[in-house]
Scaffold this active site. Structure first.
Site, PDB file in Angstrom:
ATOM      1  N   LYS A  50       0.841  -1.454   0.109  1.00  9.96           N
ATOM      2  CA  LYS A  50      -0.226  -0.064  -0.110  1.00  9.96           C
ATOM      3  C   LYS A  50       0.780   1.260   0.135  1.00  9.96           C
ATOM      4  O   LYS A  50       0.720   2.161  -0.879  1.00  9.96           O
ATOM      5  CB  LYS A  50      -0.920  -0.257   1.202  1.00  9.96           C
ATOM      6  CG  LYS A  50      -1.649   1.480   1.422  1.00  9.96           C
ATOM      7  CD  LYS A  50      -2.098   1.384   2.888  1.00  9.96           C
ATOM      8  CE  LYS A  50      -1.437   1.633   4.138  1.00  9.96           C
ATOM      9  NZ  LYS A  50      -1.247   3.226   4.426  1.00  9.96           N
ATOM     10  N   ASN A  51       2.021   1.339   0.850  1.00  8.06           N
ATOM     11  CA  ASN A  51       2.800   2.508   1.191  1.00  8.06           C
ATOM     12  C   ASN A  51       3.613   2.673  -0.148  1.00  8.06           C
ATOM     13  O   ASN A  51       4.081   3.813  -0.302  1.00  8.06           O
ATOM     14  CB  ASN A  51       3.234   2.590   2.494  1.00  8.06           C
ATOM     15  CG  ASN A  51       2.349   2.694   3.398  1.00  8.06           C
ATOM     16  OD1 ASN A  51       1.078   3.157   3.289  1.00  8.06           O
ATOM     17  ND2 ASN A  51       2.885   2.599   4.709  1.00  8.06           N
TER      18      ASN A  51
ATOM     19  N   CYS B 151      -4.406  13.023  11.850  1.00  6.01           N
ATOM     20  CA  CYS B 151      -5.240  11.769  11.901  1.00  6.01           C
ATOM     21  C   CYS B 151      -5.180  11.201  13.413  1.00  6.01           C
ATOM     22  O   CYS B 151      -4.575  11.934  14.217  1.00  6.01           O
ATOM     23  CB  CYS B 151      -4.670  10.402  10.946  1.00  6.01           C
ATOM     24  SG  CYS B 151      -3.278  10.088  11.430  1.00  6.01           S
TER      25      CYS B 151
ATOM     26  N   ASP C   7       4.939   0.929  12.001  1.00  5.38           N
ATOM     27  CA  ASP C   7       3.577   0.268  11.533  1.00  5.38           C
ATOM     28  C   ASP C   7       3.592  -1.107  12.010  1.00  5.38           C
ATOM     29  O   ASP C   7       2.501  -1.893  11.789  1.00  5.38           O
ATOM     30  CB  ASP C   7       3.637   0.261   9.849  1.00  5.38           C
ATOM     31  CG  ASP C   7       3.359   1.785   9.387  1.00  5.38           C
ATOM     32  OD1 ASP C   7       3.727   1.994   8.206  1.00  5.38           O
ATOM     33  OD2 ASP C   7       3.129   2.498  10.028  1.00  5.38           O
TER      34      ASP C   7
ATOM     35  N   ARG D 207      -8.486  -0.205   4.526  1.00  5.04           N
ATOM     36  CA  ARG D 207      -7.456   0.763   3.944  1.00  5.04           C
ATOM     37  C   ARG D 207      -6.123   0.083   3.528  1.00  5.04           C
ATOM     38  O   ARG D 207      -5.387   0.540   2.698  1.00  5.04           O
ATOM     39  CB  ARG D 207      -7.185   1.958   4.546  1.00  5.04           C
ATOM     40  CG  ARG D 207      -8.665   2.811   4.992  1.00  5.04           C
ATOM     41  CD  ARG D 207      -8.298   4.120   5.672  1.00  5.04           C
ATOM     42  NE  ARG D 207      -7.491   4.938   4.860  1.00  5.04           N
ATOM     43  CZ  ARG D 207      -7.191   6.086   5.367  1.00  5.04           C
ATOM     44  NH1 ARG D 207      -7.615   6.575   6.243  1.00  5.04           N
ATOM     45  NH2 ARG D 207      -6.412   6.930   4.509  1.00  5.04           N
TER      46      ARG D 207
ATOM     47  N   ARG E 152       0.424  14.812  12.163  1.00  3.52           N
ATOM     48  CA  ARG E 152       0.964  14.721  11.059  1.00  3.52           C
ATOM     49  C   ARG E 152       1.246  16.075  10.140  1.00  3.52           C
ATOM     50  O   ARG E 152       0.560  16.191   9.080  1.00  3.52           O
ATOM     51  CB  ARG E 152       0.040  13.870  10.190  1.00  3.52           C
ATOM     52  CG  ARG E 152      -0.483  12.517  10.973  1.00  3.52           C
ATOM     53  CD  ARG E 152       0.530  11.457  11.114  1.00  3.52           C
ATOM     54  NE  ARG E 152       0.931  10.816   9.789  1.00  3.52           N
ATOM     55  CZ  ARG E 152       0.428   9.893   9.272  1.00  3.52           C
ATOM     56  NH1 ARG E 152      -0.680   9.360   9.900  1.00  3.52           N
ATOM     57  NH2 ARG E 152       0.911   9.282   8.326  1.00  3.52           N
TER      58      ARG E 152
HETATM   59  C1  EPZ Z   1       4.579   7.046   6.133  1.00  2.00           C
HETATM   60  O1  EPZ Z   1       3.607   8.085   6.634  1.00  2.00           O
HETATM   61  C2  EPZ Z   1       3.612   5.805   6.126  1.00  2.00           C
HETATM   62  N1  EPZ Z   1       2.278   6.378   5.239  1.00  2.00           N
HETATM   63  C3  EPZ Z   1       2.910   5.587   7.421  1.00  2.00           C
HETATM   64  O2  EPZ Z   1       2.145   4.307   7.302  1.00  2.00           O
HETATM   65  C4  EPZ Z   1       4.218   5.352   8.275  1.00  2.00           C
HETATM   66  O3  EPZ Z   1       3.886   4.967   9.583  1.00  2.00           O
HETATM   67  C5  EPZ Z   1       5.019   6.462   8.329  1.00  2.00           C
HETATM   68  O4  EPZ Z   1       5.496   6.643   6.654  1.00  2.00           O
HETATM   69  C6  EPZ Z   1       6.738   6.348   8.868  1.00  2.00           C
HETATM   70  O5  EPZ Z   1       7.118   5.020   8.384  1.00  2.00           O
HETATM   71  C7  EPZ Z   1       2.345   6.081   3.818  1.00  2.00           C
HETATM   72  O6  EPZ Z   1       3.516   5.919   3.127  1.00  2.00           O
HETATM   73  C8  EPZ Z   1       1.269   6.448   2.938  1.00  2.00           C
HETATM   74  P1  EPZ Z   1       6.640  10.376   7.989  1.00  2.00           P
HETATM   75  P2  EPZ Z   1       4.380   9.694   6.447  1.00  2.00           P
HETATM   76  O7  EPZ Z   1       6.446  11.811   7.360  1.00  2.00           O
HETATM   77  O8  EPZ Z   1       5.050   9.929   5.251  1.00  2.00           O
HETATM   78  C9  EPZ Z   1       6.964  13.843  11.399  1.00  2.00           C
HETATM   79  C10 EPZ Z   1       0.661   3.081   7.671  1.00  2.00           C
HETATM   80  O9  EPZ Z   1      -0.210   2.712   8.784  1.00  2.00           O
HETATM   81  N2  EPZ Z   1       6.619  14.654  10.292  1.00  2.00           N
HETATM   82  O10 EPZ Z   1       7.748   9.685   7.983  1.00  2.00           O
HETATM   83  O11 EPZ Z   1       3.274  10.514   6.982  1.00  2.00           O
HETATM   84  C11 EPZ Z   1       5.774  13.112  11.676  1.00  2.00           C
HETATM   85  O12 EPZ Z   1       4.803  13.835  12.347  1.00  2.00           O
HETATM   86  C12 EPZ Z   1       0.915   4.561   7.824  1.00  2.00           C
HETATM   87  O13 EPZ Z   1       0.342   2.431   6.733  1.00  2.00           O
HETATM   88  C13 EPZ Z   1       6.948  16.240  10.615  1.00  2.00           C
HETATM   89  O14 EPZ Z   1       7.236  16.718  11.582  1.00  2.00           O
HETATM   90  O15 EPZ Z   1       5.272   9.576   7.896  1.00  2.00           O
HETATM   91  C14 EPZ Z   1       6.094  11.807  12.423  1.00  2.00           C
HETATM   92  O16 EPZ Z   1       6.517  12.064  13.642  1.00  2.00           O
HETATM   93  C15 EPZ Z   1       0.652   5.383   8.872  1.00  2.00           C
HETATM   94  N3  EPZ Z   1       6.795  17.020   9.473  1.00  2.00           N
HETATM   95  C16 EPZ Z   1       7.606  11.624  11.570  1.00  2.00           C
HETATM   96  O17 EPZ Z   1       7.876  13.007  10.862  1.00  2.00           O
HETATM   97  C17 EPZ Z   1       6.655  16.672   8.143  1.00  2.00           C
HETATM   98  O18 EPZ Z   1       6.357  17.455   7.301  1.00  2.00           O
HETATM   99  C18 EPZ Z   1       7.486  10.666  10.630  1.00  2.00           C
HETATM  100  O19 EPZ Z   1       6.418  11.024   9.574  1.00  2.00           O
HETATM  101  C19 EPZ Z   1       6.521  15.311   7.854  1.00  2.00           C
HETATM  102  C20 EPZ Z   1       6.541  14.483   8.907  1.00  2.00           C
END
Ligand code: EPZ
Length: 427
Positions: A22-23, A123, A313, A405, A128
């Protein structure tokens, strides 16, 4: 709305086919915006989020065709074609349903020189933010403004010049958006402390197949030499490492033996290490892996981290497994600020878990009992299914739209290996 009814106690045995990730799919689909030629993605999982993303792509004038496949087959192939971009606006009513929509920002900006995308909002697992997405695009020369709940990004005439950005925090989505913007920039761009998740490697492989020039693939130091145009490609999505890890936990908690057909052990080293430390047998080969457990599970301290660390995850699913381990386990969630919402639901099934901030202390119990539980987010929902498979009696899991999802035909896959699980309408 549907619900799942699970009668626990069956030892799972047999083979589960693992679907496309999915991701990975959610970042491969927007790549079609980067070229006027056709991009065919194979092995896309049949999931609500994938359908939603295809609908969003239609918003920009992207056509998609799905060649026929027998309904009983898992996955499907989709051809996406963005000959002309008719709009560069991703509206609130589409983005609010699926946060990953923010991944159209980079490619739309790269292709058309502008993009207006609704802020995705938070969410269940955290607020996020997308500040890192925006900072990376600004570093590449984009002008960013926020107004009325939208991000409006624009490139100078002639396109993004490119630039360098060092991520203060590892971000999967921000790395993906930056990569998709950089591949059509006029110059060379560099990303340091970039995310290294296998889904990022999958994205780099598709972009390379489309003619992009990226160095350092698989590392946290990426150099992208912008090209004027990209061409179409056909690409098979990687197998879903989180789905595979989830079913590994399901097999383990029931003391079963299950083959995960198509899983790629190279993407799952940290999960496999954790399972082996808990006492679960994992035998990997070129076409998948076999999970074998004998009912004896050992407590284990686990901490989530960006790849190659333990995937956040996988935290909820491993927690369910540790509820029945001998001893006390300490789980630390370092990525998201609110990713323990499965805890109160597991407690209703008899689990002994105490949380404090980002740490959960799990004291193993002899058994869990079935209960009516509520899904709150995607991976939390799966942890409740896993617990239900081992619990005495019947577990009902509600709000299945969370599960749908991220898990393709979950109950069918679990029925393949002998789970007593059925999906019924929820009055
Ligand atoms: C991706 O989300 C995945 N989703 C998530 O999977 C996964 O948990 C996550 O990466 C971490 O591996 C998809 O790929 C669609 P991040 P993403 O940006 O990209 C902070 C699932 O269950 N952050 O790596 O949104 C954020 O708050 C989902 O399949 C900022 O501060 O995650 C978090 O604490 C859930 N500013 C950390 O970084 C930003 O601009 C990591 O988030 C972006 C992120």
């Amino acid at each position: 709305m549907d619900k799942l009814i699970i009668k626990g106690g069956n030892r799972l045995s047999g083979t589960i086919p693992i679907s496309g990730a999915k991701n990975a799919a959610l970042t491969l689909i927007p790549c079609a915006l980067l070229t006027e030629e056709a991009v065919t993605l194979r092995n896309l999982p049949r999931l609500a989020d994938i359908d939603g993303f295809q609908h969003l792509m239609g918003q920009f004038g992207v056509s998609h065709t799905i060649p026929g496949k027998r309904p009983e087959e898992f996955g499907r192939n989709v051809t996406l074609e963005a000959m002309r971009i008719t709009s560069s606006v991703a509206p609130y009513d589409l983005v609010r349903k699926m946060r990953a929509s923010i991944l159209v920002l980079g490619p739309l900006l790269a292709r058309t020189g502008e993009a207006t995308v609704s802020l995705p909002g938070g969410c269940a697992i955290g607020n996020r933010p997308i500040d890192l997405h925006l900072k990376a695009l600004e570093a590449f020369g984009a002008e960013i403004e926020l107004a009325q709940g939208y991000v409006r990004a624009s490139a100078p005439d002639g396109g993004l010049p490119g630039g360098s950005f060092d991520f203060p925090v590892v971000s999967v989505g921000a790395t993906e958006n930056a990569l998709m913007a950089a591949v059509l920039a006029n110059g060379t761009s560099r990303l340091t402390n970039a995310a290294r998740e296998p889904e990022i490697v999958d994205l780099c492989k598709l972009l390379t197949a489309m003619g992009a020039q990226i160095e350092g693939i698989g590392s946290s130091d990426l150099t992208i030499h912008g090209t004027r145009k990209l061409h179409g490609a056909t690409y098979r999505v990687m197998p879903d490492r989180i789905e595979a890890g989830s079913y590994a936990c399901a097999a383990a908690i029931t003391g079963g033996e299950v083959r995960l057909e198509g899983a790629d052990a190279d993407d799952m080293a940290s999960t496999i290490d954790a399972l082996r430390q808990i006492g679960v047998g994992v035998e990997a080969d070129r076409n998948g892996m076999t999970i074998a457990a004998n009912g004896k599970l050992k407590a284990q301290d686990l901490t989530t981290a960006p790849f190659p660390g333990l995937a956040t995850d996988m935290q909820a699913q491993l927690m369910s497994l540790l509820c029945l381990a001998e001893g006390t386990s300490v789980l630390t969630e370092t990525i998201f600020e609110n990713r323990f919402m499965h805890v109160p639901e597991l407690a209703r099934m008899g689990a002994d878990i105490e949380t404090s901030g980002r740490t959960a202390v799990v004291r193993g119990v002899d058994g869990l009992t079935g209960a009516e539980v509520m899904a709150t987010d995607l991976r939390a929902s799966m942890s409740l299914v896993i617990a239900g498979l081992a619990a005495r009696g019947e577990t009902t899991v509600r709000r299945l739209y969370h599960l749908d999802r991220g898990y393709e035909r979950l109950e069918e896959k679990l029925q393949l290996v002998g789970a007593d699980i059925e999906r019924v309408g929820d009055d």
